[in-house]
Write an enzyme that holds these catalytic residues in place. Structure first.
Site, mmCIF file in Angstrom:
data_model
loop_
_atom_site.group_PDB
_atom_site.id
_atom_site.type_symbol
_atom_site.label_atom_id
_atom_site.label_comp_id
_atom_site.label_asym_id
_atom_site.label_seq_id
_atom_site.Cartn_x
_atom_site.Cartn_y
_atom_site.Cartn_z
ATOM 1 N N LYS A 42 41.097 40.558 47.546
ATOM 2 C CA LYS A 42 41.512 39.153 47.421
ATOM 3 C C LYS A 42 42.768 39.113 46.562
ATOM 4 C CE LYS A 42 41.454 35.513 45.440
ATOM 5 N NZ LYS A 42 42.715 34.809 45.114
ATOM 6 N N ARG A 47 40.065 34.523 30.876
ATOM 7 C CA ARG A 47 39.285 33.329 31.238
ATOM 8 C C ARG A 47 38.515 33.551 32.550
ATOM 9 N NH1 ARG A 47 40.006 29.226 34.652
ATOM 10 N NH2 ARG A 47 42.060 29.952 35.303
ATOM 11 N N GLY A 81 38.100 36.527 34.062
ATOM 12 C CA GLY A 81 37.297 37.755 33.945
ATOM 13 C C GLY A 81 35.899 37.456 33.442
ATOM 14 N N CYS A 139 50.897 42.388 31.433
ATOM 15 C CA CYS A 139 49.716 42.260 30.562
ATOM 16 C C CYS A 139 49.911 43.013 29.268
ATOM 17 C CB CYS A 139 48.501 42.791 31.301
ATOM 18 S SG CYS A 139 48.740 44.443 31.973
HETATM 19 P P1 NAD Z 1 43.964 34.816 37.072
HETATM 20 O O1 NAD Z 1 42.798 35.241 36.269
HETATM 21 O O2 NAD Z 1 44.313 33.388 37.112
HETATM 22 O O3 NAD Z 1 43.757 35.268 38.606
HETATM 23 C C1 NAD Z 1 43.484 36.603 38.962
HETATM 24 C C2 NAD Z 1 42.791 36.618 40.305
HETATM 25 O O4 NAD Z 1 41.536 35.955 40.165
HETATM 26 C C3 NAD Z 1 43.538 35.879 41.408
HETATM 27 O O5 NAD Z 1 43.379 36.546 42.624
HETATM 28 C C4 NAD Z 1 42.844 34.533 41.451
HETATM 29 O O6 NAD Z 1 42.906 33.886 42.695
HETATM 30 C C5 NAD Z 1 41.415 34.941 41.131
HETATM 31 N N1 NAD Z 1 40.607 33.847 40.584
HETATM 32 C C6 NAD Z 1 41.042 32.779 39.866
HETATM 33 N N2 NAD Z 1 40.004 31.969 39.563
HETATM 34 C C7 NAD Z 1 38.895 32.545 40.092
HETATM 35 C C8 NAD Z 1 37.528 32.193 40.131
HETATM 36 N N3 NAD Z 1 37.077 31.066 39.566
HETATM 37 N N4 NAD Z 1 36.663 33.022 40.753
HETATM 38 C C9 NAD Z 1 37.097 34.169 41.324
HETATM 39 N N5 NAD Z 1 38.387 34.542 41.352
HETATM 40 C C10 NAD Z 1 39.283 33.751 40.734
HETATM 41 O O7 NAD Z 1 45.188 35.709 36.567
HETATM 42 P P2 NAD Z 1 46.696 35.679 37.077
HETATM 43 O O8 NAD Z 1 47.365 34.465 36.551
HETATM 44 O O9 NAD Z 1 46.730 35.942 38.531
HETATM 45 O O10 NAD Z 1 47.287 36.980 36.371
HETATM 46 C C11 NAD Z 1 47.722 37.016 35.057
HETATM 47 C C12 NAD Z 1 46.668 37.625 34.153
HETATM 48 O O11 NAD Z 1 46.343 38.955 34.600
HETATM 49 C C13 NAD Z 1 47.165 37.798 32.723
HETATM 50 O O12 NAD Z 1 46.155 37.404 31.839
HETATM 51 C C14 NAD Z 1 47.437 39.297 32.615
HETATM 52 O O13 NAD Z 1 47.361 39.792 31.307
HETATM 53 C C15 NAD Z 1 46.350 39.852 33.485
HETATM 54 N N6 NAD Z 1 46.650 41.212 33.923
HETATM 55 C C16 NAD Z 1 45.956 42.237 33.370
HETATM 56 C C17 NAD Z 1 46.239 43.554 33.734
HETATM 57 C C18 NAD Z 1 45.476 44.708 33.138
HETATM 58 O O14 NAD Z 1 45.536 45.803 33.690
HETATM 59 N N7 NAD Z 1 44.769 44.517 32.040
HETATM 60 C C19 NAD Z 1 47.254 43.802 34.675
HETATM 61 C C20 NAD Z 1 47.945 42.717 35.222
HETATM 62 C C21 NAD Z 1 47.643 41.423 34.844
#
Ligand code: NAD
Length: 499
Positions: free
Chosen positions: A190, A246, A248, A301
């Site tokens: 996804k 959030r 996660g 990140c």
């Molecule tokens: P996000 O958490 O908003 O979304 C991530 C994914 O989760 C997307 O595909 C989104 O559609 C999905 N999602 C959103 N709400 C959901 C729900 N209620 N249920 C299931 N899936 C849902 O994050 P983002 O804005 O896409 O990415 C930025 C974040 O990712 C930052 O916090 C960044 O630090 C983190 N990140 C972490 C790493 C790492 O390896 N630690 C790497 C890249 C990005």
């Protein structure tokens, strides 16, 4: 033709994007025919026709993945055969690098040069590395004595749901797909609704390389629709999630409310970089801080978004930092010379601007940047922004901004610096600059982070695990350790009768 002589604007005009799902080896519309459009952050052009995957689509994809897993069309191929297919997949990525890079730039705004010189090679290398690994992994025989034999084998989990963010759309997908596919799982991927196109194309390339239908399905859509349906699905055995802390958190809730599937998370960060007064090469430290912070528009990140600088050298360090920050002025991402592109979309740009407002109102000194630029382009561009005089309690010192904004905090002693660095719910990465080897080891040991960088901040390799502690997640992407997420240990006991 080299990347620098290509007319990327012309290529962008000619590109035909396909936003349909990939399920069971075929492109198809969403079950209810729903689609959504998005705007490219580089100039506001509409990228239309993305299938809006929902629960019914996720269910179809999971069924297809389950069927592929149960009949063994992939997992029961020999490791050497899986390796061959995955190597061919990596080669297809290399062959289509220009197209994939262009999709990435249009979708989420990163400079075409960075997509080409970093994201694409890293994506192909990830797939190739796991392909190469798969026929070199041995299982175990336990030292149990002569009357029995105990085999300890690694088996694929089954159906893996991979949910990924938009900041490195291809690479984050590859960090999941490499080990999950190499281990023999079926995957439902996804991608983020903000950057869905490259993952869909990636799945086509995997099919062209010989990955059997159903082994990799891609469902674009929104988090609270497709994402939630996937993480809640009772026939998904494990979730590999990369995204915000959030969301996660929700993955564990979904698992608890459904089938207790395994959940591995790679989450947000607010990484601290500590610069001590015994660092002789302050310019180098400042250059690394600016690069770490402003690379990928600050949408990384692991960006060192909290710079902790010892007071005695702080003014000199700031001078160097401001000079390096100037090299990250945003420009048209489709020009090959551009090093800093657009933020992912309008909503995220407004969110970052809100943080800048909060930094100013809470007493931070904005020394450079803080403004939106290139507004006539129709895109989302922000200047590299440096805040000095930041206090630990301020929002810009505590929350992940995920944009080109760095907060500088000053400290007097080593103990104070370590306490400030560890005073965060996050624990993804940390960095320190010191020419005292004792201090370097001492501080590195006490920093609570998944990775600590000493006297550099850019080392990175597929051979090395990547992940956090505390609220930055519980999993590790990359390296052989990533197989732990996508395999389960099985013990098989065999009786051995005496002669
Ligand atoms: P996000 O958490 O908003 O979304 C991530 C994914 O989760 C997307 O595909 C989104 O559609 C999905 N999602 C959103 N709400 C959901 C729900 N209620 N249920 C299931 N899936 C849902 O994050 P983002 O804005 O896409 O990415 C930025 C974040 O990712 C930052 O916090 C960044 O630090 C983190 N990140 C972490 C790493 C790492 O390896 N630690 C790497 C890249 C990005």
């Amino acid at each position: 033709m080299t990347a620098s002589t290509i007319d990327w604007h012309q290529r962008a005009g000619e590109l035909r994007l396909d936003g349909r799902l990939v399920v069971d080896g075929r492109r198809r519309a969403a079950c209810d025919g729903a689609t959504f459009d998005k705007r490219s952050p580089i100039d506001g052009r509409v990228l239309p026709g993305i299938a809006r995957g929902r629960a019914a689509d996720v269910d179809l994809a999971v069924r297809s993945a389950r069927q592929a897993f149960e009949d063994g069309r992939w997992r029961f191929q020999s490791p050497a055969e899986r390796k061959k297919v995955l190597l061919a997949f990596a080669q297809r990525i290399v062959a289509c690098a220009d197209e994939l890079a262009l999709i990435e730039t249009l979708d989420m705004g990163k400079p075409i040069a960075r997509a080409l010189d970093t994201d694409l090679p890293a994506t192909a290398r990830t797939i190739a590395w796991y392909a190469e690994a798969v026929d070199k992994l041995y299982d175990e025989v336990a030292p149990t004595g002569p009357h029995a034999l105990a085999l300890i084998t690694r088996e694929p989990l089954g159906v893996v749901g991979a949910i990924v963010p938009w900041n490195y759309p291809l690479l984050m997908a590859a960090w999941k797909l490499g080990p999950a596919l190499a281990a023999g799982n079926s995957v439902v991927l996804k991608p983020s609704e903000r950057s869905p196109f490259s993952a869909l194309r990636l799945a086509e390339l995997a099919l062209e390389a010989g990955l059997p239908p159903g082994v990799l399905n891609v469902i674009p859509g929104f988090g609270d629709e497709a994402g939630e349906a996937l993480a809640m699905h009772d026939d998904v055995d494990g979730i590999g999630f990369t995204g915000s802390t959030r969301v996660g958190r929700r993955m564990f809730e979904y698992a608890g409310r459904s089938n207790l599937k395994r959940v591995y998370t790679e989450l947000g960060g607010k990484s601290a970089m500590l610069v001590f007064d015994d660092c002789a090469d302050l310019d180098r430290a400042a250059r690394a801080a600016a690069a770490g912070m402003f690379y990928n528009q600050g949408e990384s990140c692991n960006a060192p978004s909290r710079l902790l600088v010892q007071r005695r050298i702080a003014d000199r360090f700031m001078e160097a930092l401001l000079a390096h920050a100037q090299h990250y002025q945003p420009d048209d991402p489709l020009l090959p010379a551009t090093g800093m592109g657009a933020l992912v979309d309008e909503a995220h740009t407004c969110r970052v601007l809100d943080f800048i407002k909060a930094g100013n109102s809470e007493g931070g000194h904005c020394l450079t940047g803080g403004r939106r630029v290139r507004e006539g382009s129709g895109g989302c561009y922000l200047e590299p922004t440096v805040f000095d005089a930041v206090q630990p309690a301020m929002r810009i010192a505590r929350e992940e901004i995920f944009g080109p904004v760095v907060s500088v905090l000053r400290f007097d002693s080593e103990a104070e610096a370590v306490a400030m660095a560890n005073d965060s719910p996050y624990g993804l990465q940390a960095g320190l600059w010191s020419d005292d080897v004792h201090r370097a080891h001492r501080v590195a040991r006490t920093l609570r982070a998944g990775t600590v960088h000493v006297n550099q901040y850019d080392e990175d390799d597929i051979t090395v695990p990547f992940g956090g502690v505390k609220q930055s997640g519980n999993g590790r992407d990359k390296s052989l350790h990533a197989f732990d997420k996508y395999t389960a240990l099985k013990t098989t006991w065999l009786r051995i009768d005496p002669a």
